[in-house]
Design a protein around this motif. Structure first.
Motif, PDB file in Angstrom:
ATOM      1  N   THR A 180       0.846  -1.188   0.000  1.00  0.00           N
ATOM      2  CA  THR A 180       0.000   0.000   0.000  1.00  0.00           C
ATOM      3  C   THR A 180       0.882   1.238   0.000  1.00  0.00           C
ATOM      4  O   THR A 180       1.726   1.404   0.888  1.00  0.00           O
ATOM      5  CB  THR A 180      -0.939   0.033   1.214  1.00  0.00           C
ATOM      6  OG1 THR A 180      -1.923  -1.000   1.075  1.00  0.00           O
ATOM      7  CG2 THR A 180      -1.660   1.366   1.297  1.00  0.00           C
TER       8      THR A 180
ATOM      9  N   MET B 274       0.705   5.103   0.376  1.00  0.00           N
ATOM     10  CA  MET B 274      -0.037   6.305   0.745  1.00  0.00           C
ATOM     11  C   MET B 274       0.709   7.500   0.154  1.00  0.00           C
ATOM     12  O   MET B 274       1.941   7.518   0.146  1.00  0.00           O
ATOM     13  CB  MET B 274      -0.138   6.433   2.250  1.00  0.00           C
ATOM     14  CG  MET B 274      -0.871   5.281   2.919  1.00  0.00           C
ATOM     15  SD  MET B 274      -0.919   5.462   4.720  1.00  0.00           S
ATOM     16  CE  MET B 274       0.813   5.177   5.138  1.00  0.00           C
TER      17      MET B 274
ATOM     18  N   ASP C 155      -5.030   5.112  10.533  1.00  0.00           N
ATOM     19  CA  ASP C 155      -6.085   4.149  10.212  1.00  0.00           C
ATOM     20  C   ASP C 155      -5.677   3.249   9.048  1.00  0.00           C
ATOM     21  O   ASP C 155      -5.892   2.023   9.082  1.00  0.00           O
ATOM     22  CB  ASP C 155      -7.382   4.883   9.872  1.00  0.00           C
ATOM     23  CG  ASP C 155      -8.023   5.542  11.081  1.00  0.00           C
ATOM     24  OD1 ASP C 155      -7.626   5.226  12.211  1.00  0.00           O
ATOM     25  OD2 ASP C 155      -8.920   6.389  10.876  1.00  0.00           O
ATOM     26  N   ILE C 156      -5.114   3.843   8.004  1.00  0.00           N
ATOM     27  CA  ILE C 156      -4.698   3.056   6.844  1.00  0.00           C
ATOM     28  C   ILE C 156      -3.588   2.094   7.236  1.00  0.00           C
ATOM     29  O   ILE C 156      -3.604   0.917   6.844  1.00  0.00           O
ATOM     30  CB  ILE C 156      -4.233   3.982   5.707  1.00  0.00           C
ATOM     31  CG1 ILE C 156      -5.418   4.813   5.184  1.00  0.00           C
ATOM     32  CG2 ILE C 156      -3.618   3.171   4.564  1.00  0.00           C
ATOM     33  CD1 ILE C 156      -5.018   5.881   4.178  1.00  0.00           C
TER      34      ILE C 156
ATOM     35  N   THR D 120      -5.060  -0.860   9.325  1.00  0.00           N
ATOM     36  CA  THR D 120      -5.805  -1.809   8.492  1.00  0.00           C
ATOM     37  C   THR D 120      -4.870  -2.646   7.644  1.00  0.00           C
ATOM     38  O   THR D 120      -5.053  -3.866   7.498  1.00  0.00           O
ATOM     39  CB  THR D 120      -6.801  -1.054   7.590  1.00  0.00           C
ATOM     40  OG1 THR D 120      -7.702  -0.307   8.414  1.00  0.00           O
ATOM     41  CG2 THR D 120      -7.590  -2.011   6.718  1.00  0.00           C
TER      42      THR D 120
ATOM     43  N   THR E 137       3.272  -0.815   4.195  1.00  0.00           N
ATOM     44  CA  THR E 137       2.891   0.492   3.677  1.00  0.00           C
ATOM     45  C   THR E 137       4.111   1.390   3.549  1.00  0.00           C
ATOM     46  O   THR E 137       5.081   1.256   4.301  1.00  0.00           O
ATOM     47  CB  THR E 137       1.873   1.191   4.597  1.00  0.00           C
ATOM     48  OG1 THR E 137       2.458   1.359   5.896  1.00  0.00           O
ATOM     49  CG2 THR E 137       0.592   0.394   4.721  1.00  0.00           C
TER      50      THR E 137
ATOM     51  N   LYS F 268      -4.509   6.488  -1.503  1.00  0.00           N
ATOM     52  CA  LYS F 268      -4.215   5.122  -1.051  1.00  0.00           C
ATOM     53  C   LYS F 268      -4.223   4.195  -2.270  1.00  0.00           C
ATOM     54  O   LYS F 268      -5.269   3.896  -2.813  1.00  0.00           O
ATOM     55  CB  LYS F 268      -5.233   4.644  -0.022  1.00  0.00           C
ATOM     56  CG  LYS F 268      -4.977   3.214   0.496  1.00  0.00           C
ATOM     57  CD  LYS F 268      -5.917   2.845   1.632  1.00  0.00           C
ATOM     58  CE  LYS F 268      -7.327   2.567   1.155  1.00  0.00           C
ATOM     59  NZ  LYS F 268      -7.449   1.272   0.455  1.00  0.00           N
TER      60      LYS F 268
ATOM     61  N   THR G  54      -3.216   0.527  -3.352  1.00  0.00           N
ATOM     62  CA  THR G  54      -2.782  -0.816  -2.978  1.00  0.00           C
ATOM     63  C   THR G  54      -2.557  -1.612  -4.256  1.00  0.00           C
ATOM     64  O   THR G  54      -3.446  -1.708  -5.106  1.00  0.00           O
ATOM     65  CB  THR G  54      -3.809  -1.521  -2.080  1.00  0.00           C
ATOM     66  OG1 THR G  54      -3.958  -0.769  -0.865  1.00  0.00           O
ATOM     67  CG2 THR G  54      -3.348  -2.926  -1.728  1.00  0.00           C
TER      68      THR G  54
ATOM     69  N   SER H 249      -8.718   1.071  -4.247  1.00  0.00           N
ATOM     70  CA  SER H 249      -7.753   2.170  -4.166  1.00  0.00           C
ATOM     71  C   SER H 249      -8.428   3.494  -4.504  1.00  0.00           C
ATOM     72  O   SER H 249      -9.406   3.538  -5.249  1.00  0.00           O
ATOM     73  CB  SER H 249      -6.593   1.923  -5.133  1.00  0.00           C
ATOM     74  OG  SER H 249      -5.835   0.791  -4.764  1.00  0.00           O
TER      75      SER H 249
ATOM     76  N   VAL I  62      -8.673   9.031   0.094  1.00  0.00           N
ATOM     77  CA  VAL I  62      -9.419   8.920   1.350  1.00  0.00           C
ATOM     78  C   VAL I  62      -9.627  10.340   1.872  1.00  0.00           C
ATOM     79  O   VAL I  62      -8.659  11.058   2.163  1.00  0.00           O
ATOM     80  CB  VAL I  62      -8.655   8.071   2.376  1.00  0.00           C
ATOM     81  CG1 VAL I  62      -9.448   7.985   3.683  1.00  0.00           C
ATOM     82  CG2 VAL I  62      -8.376   6.674   1.819  1.00  0.00           C
TER      83      VAL I  62
END
Length: 900
Positions: A353, A355, A382-383, A386, A394, A617, A619, A635, A638
């Motif tokens: 992922t 960001m 939060d991302i 998860t 990430t 985001k 992924t 994806s 956000v």
């Protein structure tokens, strides 16, 4: 340099099949390179009573140095280890190669182990010894458990026949032919025309009963005593059906009763995914690959099958459809089993992922529940949480313009600390691209900003050379400023390359930083170096001012996998994405955009709206060799909207900045009788009353200070529209100190430039209107004169040194306020030189203003201070005395600028 993006041949079922495993040429090896065994307790020298069964498939590389394997087991309790032993059936012999463990004891239903063995992995002997034993049938697999430490299930390894293409008569030339013969030699199938069995029926659909037989034989499952279903009595597959039911591979076809199996029904692709996922106990996928399986009960298993590398989809090259309702052919099932048992090159995928954000521009504060660095931090957390729960790593990238002059940044100057830097360090960026606004205060402030970090991320730009700026060059030596960087995440090497818009020379204050305009070449040089250093995945993160620049750049780059853009504030989003209200009309395109790189491979390009309003985001999934395999359909951007605010950043950053800005907002310095137009699209294309006010303040302030600096008072003044940043209409009423910062936020200083010839002054004005159709920031708001221009005339073209390459013909008349004509009917009127008041950014050639290194005098007052002073100065001193009147600044303007 590695070979990336190799086009793979695809079967009708869209299985990725190794090139060397297709067609008759695949049988070049003279000795077997594929091996197989089923495992049971009965195969132990002293049989073991156990319900556990299993199977192992092995494949030898062409150079015979690597043995890849897949081992599966069912009902295996307390597994501790599994090894290959060299020895005959019924005898115990030393272990020579580990497959699994040592482990304290695991319960296994599915994949026991998957991996590869080279000579360095052997416990004794050589790879040549092991290969010889395998081909001779003189090797076995033994699985140890807590209940049976010497071994619970075992199987003698058989060498499968070398591919000849002669077993069946109806599969010649079929892309799956090799795999059909492999499963036949492993006795997983015999054919479909007993007793001859010289036909396989490759184009026949697979029935559920046949599927049960395939799976039960592949896994060595034994027929249980229990009869699970009422509709398979008399079927030749009944024993196999009960075996896979006992193993938990199927439940039935009529939920919730599930007392029927429907053995004669055709197996769909979605059902097949579920069968195989249960058979191999595949892990759930952390992303959604396909757009046509939403709502399907098989969706999770379809994604798991893709994540395991066993399928890619049904619509290459896009491969975003699975076609779950289509039937499965027998030939396709052969390849699935071969891949599942390790005889075909299966590459499980690796998820990542990314960001990203861009153009934060010091918008540190919350705005009615939207944005702000404290809420932005919550979204990042939060991302990350998860992703970690799904075992997905990430990274966080910024594509530049992380701070911007203005009231928020002035809070940093007032406090003696960089609030933006504190936020960026808390966000924990993996890498940051350098944008143009990083240089708005000059190289020294950027150096101070970077030096404030405790642990700085690499700041990247492949086309900027800092060697002539000592403070920045020190940061190059320290490894903070770099053209590229490489990181290692879970053993995967990811190369990240940065780039900055070449227009930075004319839109920011880079002083002696050297800019290479051929950023495509500098990026490619870094990509090549990273690949040579072992990078498997290449990401570019660039600030080129417009995502269309990255779309064009992609076609020039080889080896690039993902591109992160910045500078354009484009909002990319897909249908159903939750956006900040009002942003729906601002969508530029889908997330991601796609372009073909120089290798001809599809490359995703992403960016997002700035000011900390969204976290991008993305992924993605990669093969083990670093090939992009898919983008998560979930994806997208956000929205930073409505989440709780991070307490630390709220206390340490937003609260003190908010207090400072609030103080500016309560300091009223004037009253306006008229609405003042600072809308971006207006101040960059036409005269506005706020533009007139800003230009007048420059002319007034320079006139007031000129004598003290020993220079002549100016005749005229110019303010570029790009230096006005409030992008709003200021309503009638109080005009505050905060308004001056919002309108004129940059560290630009009032400057006088004497002795400008009239012909050069015309060139200066030609530059101001040369790109009006693109809403360029070079458009000038003026004082002390008026002019007319023809937007259909020839646009002047200059280089970054201010040399006119194409003369302009747009300027038609220029007249000073005292009625002196400077230009008439497009021609310069002879007369004395002019003295100009402007800002030092333009005086130094910013926005390509052709002053050509004319001597300048800085007056020590910023343009924001000039506006504040002009508003407050007494009328008798030439100021406005605290009142902006409609007579002086009518909403329709005064006719200073006229487009013909």
């Amino acid at each position: 340099m590695r070979l990336k993006k190799l086009q793979l041949l695809l079967s009708a079922f869209v299985l990725v099949v190794p090139l060397l495993a297709i067609g008759p040429a695949a049988g070049a090896a003279s000795d077997s390179t594929n091996f197989y065994t089923t495992l049971s307790g009965n195969n132990q020298p002293t049989p073991v009573a156990t319900d556990a069964t299993g199977a192992v498939g092995l494949s030898l590389s062409a150079d015979e140095t690597t043995l890849t394997f897949v081992a599966v087991a069912n009902d295996l309790m307390g597994a501790t280890a599994a090894h290959i032993h060299i020895g005959p059936t019924g005898a115990n012999a030393p272990a020579v190669a580990p497959l699994f463990g040592p482990n304290a004891g695991l319960d296994i239903d599915g994949v026991l182990a998957r991996g590869s063995i080279t000579e360095t992995d052997l416990m004794s002997g050589t790879m040549a010894d092991l290969v010889t034993a395998l081909r001779a049938g003189n090797a076995y697999v033994n699985v140890h458990t807590t209940g049976n430490p010497p071994g619970e299930i075992r199987g003698q390894i058989d060498a499968l026949a070398t591919f000849t293409g002669s077993r069946f008569t109806d599969d010649d030339g079929n892309i799956h032919e090799r795999n059909i013969e492999l499963i036949a030699d492993a006795e997983i199938t015999k054919g479909n025309n007993p007793p001859a069995n010289d036909q396989f029926g490759p184009d026949d659909s697979v029935t559920r009963g046949q599927m049960a037989a395939f799976l039960a034989r592949a896994l060595g499952l034994e027929t249980p005593a229990t009869d699970f279903f009422t509709d398979d009595d008399g079927s030749i597959f009944e024993g196999n059906i009960n075996a896979i039911a006992a193993a938990g591979i199927t439940l039935g076809c009529n939920p919730p009763d599930n007392d029927n199996f429907c053995p004669n029904d055709t197996v769909t692709r979605g059902q097949m995914a579920t069968f195989l996922v249960r058979t191999l106990d595949l892990a759930p996928a952390p992303m959604d690959f396909f757009t046509d399986d939403a709502g399907s009960v098989h969706e999770g298993n379809i994604n798991a099958l893709r994540m395991a590398g066993i399928t890619v989809g049904c619509n290459p090259p896009a491969s975003d459809l699975f076609c779950g309702e289509s039937p499965v052919l027998r030939s396709e099932m052969a390849t699935f089993l071969a891949r599942g048992l390790g005889w075909a090159n299966v590459e499980p995928l690796y998820a990542l992922t990314i960001m990203h954000n861009n153009d934060g521009e010091s918008e540190l504060l919350d705005d009615s529940g939207v944005g702000g660095v404290a809420r932005f931090m919550t979204v990042l957390e939060d991302i990350r949480t998860t992703a970690a729960a799904a075992d997905v790593p990430t990274i966080l990238l910024s594509s530049g313009d992380n701070f911007l002059p203005g009231p928020e940044f002035n809070a940093s100057l007032d406090a003696g600390m960089f609030f933006d830097q504190k936020a960026l360090e808390a966000f924990d960026y993996t890498a940051v691209a350098i944008g143009n606004h990083e240089f708005d205060f000059g190289p020294d402030v950027l150096a101070d900003f970077l030096s404030a970090y405790t642990s700085p991320p690499p700041y990247l730009s492949s086309n900027l050379d800092f060697s002539n700026e000592p403070a920045l060059d020190t940061l190059v030596t320290a490894g903070v400023l770099k053209p590229s960087t490489m990181i290692d995440i879970d053993g995967r090497k990811i190369g990240i390359v940065g780039a900055t818009t070449p227009s930075i020379t004319s839109i920011s204050s880079i002083r002696d930083v050297i800019v290479d305009p051929d950023y495509a070449a500098t990026i490619q040089t870094e990509i090549d170096a990273l690949i040579l250093a072992g990078a498997e995945i290449i990401v570019t993160v660039s600030h080129l001012q417009d995502v269309t620049q990255e779309l064009a750049l992609a076609e020039m780059l080889s080896g690039v996998d993902i591109m992160i853009a910045g500078g354009g504030d484009e909002l990319l989003a897909n249908p159903g994405t939750t956006l900040i209200p009002g942003d729906e009309s601002q969508i530029f395109g889908s997330y991601p955009l796609w372009a073909n790189n120089a290798d001809g491979m599809k490359t995703p390009i992403v960016t997002t709206n700035g000011q900390y309003r969204y976290v991008g985001k993305l992924t993605v999934a990669f093969t083990a060799s670093g090939e992009l395999a898919g983008v998560d359909t979930g994806s997208g951007p956000v929205a930073v909207m409505g989440q709780a605010q991070n307490a630390t950043l709220l206390t340490d950053i937003e609260n003190p900045v908010s207090t400072f800005v609030a103080g500016l907002a309560t300091t009223v310095i004037a009253a306006s009788e008229v609405a003042l137009d600072g809308v971006r699209g207006n101040v960059r294309t036409m005269e506005t009353n706020l533009g007139n006010l800003a230009a007048d303040s420059l002319l007034w302030q320079a006139t007031e200070l000129a004598a003290g600096f020993g220079v002549a008072a100016p005749d005229v003044a110019l303010q570029n529209g790009g230096g006005m940043r409030n992008d709003a209409v200021i309503p009638v009423g109080d005009f505050t100190e905060l308004d001056t910062f919002n309108v004129l936020p940059f560290p630009n200083f009032v400057t006088i430039i004497p002795d400008i010839p009239r012909s050069q002054f015309k060139e200066i004005l030609e530059n101001a209107v040369s790109q009006v159709e693109t809403v360029s920031g070079r458009f000038a708001q003026v004082a002390g004169f008026s002019f007319t221009y023809d937007p259909n005339g020839t646009a002047q073209v200059v280089n970054d040194d201010g040399v006119v390459l194409t003369p302009g013909t747009r300027i038609q008349t220029v007249t000073l306020d005292d009625s002196t004509s400077i230009v008439a009917v497009g021609a310069v009127v002879a007369g004395p030189d002019l003295t100009i008041a402007t800002i030092d950014f333009l005086a130094r050639g910013g926005d390509q203003y052709p002053y050509r290194d004319a001597p300048i005098t800085l007056l020590g007052v910023s343009y924001q201070q000039a506006l504040s002073n002009y508003l407050q100065a007494a009328i008798v001193d030439g100021g406005l005395g605290g009142t902006i009147t409609a007579a002086d600044y009518p909403e329709s303007g005064e006719g200073r600028i006229t487009a013909l």
